[in-house]
Enzyme design. Sequence first.
Site, PDB file in Angstrom:
ATOM      1  N   GLY A 120       1.967   3.119   2.261  1.00  0.00           N
ATOM      2  CA  GLY A 120       3.028   3.120   3.279  1.00  0.00           C
ATOM      3  C   GLY A 120       4.284   2.450   2.733  1.00  0.00           C
ATOM      4  N   HIS A 121       4.087   1.314   2.078  1.00  0.00           N
ATOM      5  CA  HIS A 121       5.227   0.618   1.460  1.00  0.00           C
ATOM      6  C   HIS A 121       5.792   1.436   0.290  1.00  0.00           C
ATOM      7  CE1 HIS A 121       2.735  -2.946   2.919  1.00  0.00           C
ATOM      8  NE2 HIS A 121       3.886  -3.148   3.538  1.00  0.00           N
ATOM      9  N   HIS A 138       0.862  -1.181   0.000  1.00  0.00           N
ATOM     10  CA  HIS A 138       0.000   0.000   0.000  1.00  0.00           C
ATOM     11  C   HIS A 138       0.894   1.224   0.000  1.00  0.00           C
ATOM     12  CE1 HIS A 138       1.132   0.142   4.196  1.00  0.00           C
ATOM     13  NE2 HIS A 138       0.613  -1.042   4.417  1.00  0.00           N
ATOM     14  N   MET A 198      -2.038   3.360   7.468  1.00  0.00           N
ATOM     15  CA  MET A 198      -2.192   2.294   6.473  1.00  0.00           C
ATOM     16  C   MET A 198      -1.554   1.016   6.981  1.00  0.00           C
ATOM     17  SD  MET A 198      -1.871   3.976   2.786  1.00  0.00           S
ATOM     18  CE  MET A 198      -2.948   5.315   2.318  1.00  0.00           C
ATOM     19  N   SER A 199      -2.206  -0.103   6.694  1.00  0.00           N
ATOM     20  CA  SER A 199      -1.692  -1.402   7.101  1.00  0.00           C
ATOM     21  C   SER A 199      -2.277  -2.458   6.175  1.00  0.00           C
ATOM     22  CB  SER A 199      -2.109  -1.700   8.550  1.00  0.00           C
ATOM     23  OG  SER A 199      -1.963  -3.090   8.818  1.00  0.00           O
TER      24      SER A 199
HETATM   25  P1  AMP Z   1       5.033  -5.036   6.458  1.00  0.00           P
HETATM   26  O1  AMP Z   1       4.796  -5.444   5.032  1.00  0.00           O
HETATM   27  O2  AMP Z   1       3.798  -4.762   7.219  1.00  0.00           O
HETATM   28  O3  AMP Z   1       6.023  -5.939   7.154  1.00  0.00           O
HETATM   29  O4  AMP Z   1       5.756  -3.630   6.355  1.00  0.00           O
HETATM   30  C1  AMP Z   1       6.922  -3.451   5.596  1.00  0.00           C
HETATM   31  C2  AMP Z   1       7.507  -2.097   5.906  1.00  0.00           C
HETATM   32  O5  AMP Z   1       6.564  -1.085   5.573  1.00  0.00           O
HETATM   33  C3  AMP Z   1       7.853  -1.923   7.390  1.00  0.00           C
HETATM   34  O6  AMP Z   1       9.077  -1.221   7.493  1.00  0.00           O
HETATM   35  C4  AMP Z   1       6.689  -1.103   7.892  1.00  0.00           C
HETATM   36  O7  AMP Z   1       7.006  -0.310   9.003  1.00  0.00           O
HETATM   37  C5  AMP Z   1       6.401  -0.235   6.688  1.00  0.00           C
HETATM   38  N1  AMP Z   1       5.026   0.264   6.745  1.00  0.00           N
HETATM   39  C6  AMP Z   1       3.879  -0.462   6.816  1.00  0.00           C
HETATM   40  N2  AMP Z   1       2.812   0.354   6.908  1.00  0.00           N
HETATM   41  C7  AMP Z   1       3.285   1.622   6.904  1.00  0.00           C
HETATM   42  C8  AMP Z   1       2.685   2.918   6.986  1.00  0.00           C
HETATM   43  N3  AMP Z   1       1.367   3.091   7.090  1.00  0.00           N
HETATM   44  N4  AMP Z   1       3.501   4.007   6.956  1.00  0.00           N
HETATM   45  C9  AMP Z   1       4.842   3.853   6.851  1.00  0.00           C
HETATM   46  N5  AMP Z   1       5.467   2.668   6.777  1.00  0.00           N
HETATM   47  C10 AMP Z   1       4.714   1.572   6.802  1.00  0.00           C
END
Ligand code: AMP
Length: 285
Positions: A36-37, A34, A184-185
């Site tokens: 964030g990524h 998303h 975002m998540s």
């Molecule tokens: P994940 O795929 O959830 O393991 O996240 C991968 C990377 O994206 C990690 O460094 C997270 O901290 C970062 N990340 C996920 N969501 C966000 C967001 N909303 N804002 C900034 N970074 C994010």
Amino acid sequence: MDVLTGIGDMQVRAEQDRLAGKNIGVVPTMGALHEGHMNLVRAARSACDVVTVTIFVNPKQFGPGEDFNSYPRVLERDLSACEAEGVDIVFAPEAGEMYPEGFSTKVAVAGLTAVLEGAARPGHFDGVTTVVAKLFAITKPHRAYFGQKDAQQVAVIKRMVRDMNFDLEIVVCPIIREPDGLAMSSRNVYLSSDERREALALFRALKKAEELVASGTRKSADILEGMKQTLTDTEIRKRDYIAIVNPATMEPVETLEPDQPVLVAVAARVGGTRLIDNTIVTLAE
Ligand code: AMP
């Protein structure tokens, strides 16, 4: 864009790029990408010659009963998103490639992994540090990009890099939010529309903390109390933690001092979904 699934292939490619004098930026993710990524990807793109995104739903960082099986997996869509941002390499290994028969090593950071997310999710950070150490050895980054969304993860990885002398720079990028403030998540897709509304409680509580600090509130207990007042009874019952801690050590801070940033972190279960969010605040002089 090259899509690699083999560790050997990835290492050969990374070594070639290094020998060619290229600067490598790596963005580790679990996919279901998303904004964030993509913000991490853009930060890497603007600063590095080669951008590698890793996509791996790491079984070792999920506890029993957590959402490993249901975690969204949308590789084709993720690849298009990476291609559109000019990513050079996607490394997307299978679990058997990363953890073959007989895999028996664990990378673990002590102390700051015992609290907050570490307390709520035993073994989670060992899974994170083990996979991130492997991804560093495989993708050979000069810079690795992480989101402030996972504030404790940032602290843990920085500590691992320092303690183990990984020769790379950790770059931390800000939390990217939906227009209404929800962080975002990849897990937000689990939320029903009622839960989606309820999930805003985390952001509301963090905003309250920011307001209280901006108006000079110094005692963490007062800030935490103010935050709790923004939550309804149901939201309070579902809360995992609200904490004010040192952003590097995760130790509780009782009184804010000018120019010393603190991390305000919240975690809550909304329906069946566990959400986390945070903000860094600093008391003005
Ligand atoms: P994940 O795929 O959830 O393991 O996240 C991968 C990377 O994206 C990690 O460094 C997270 O901290 C970062 N990340 C996920 N969501 C966000 C967001 N909303 N804002 C900034 N970074 C994010």
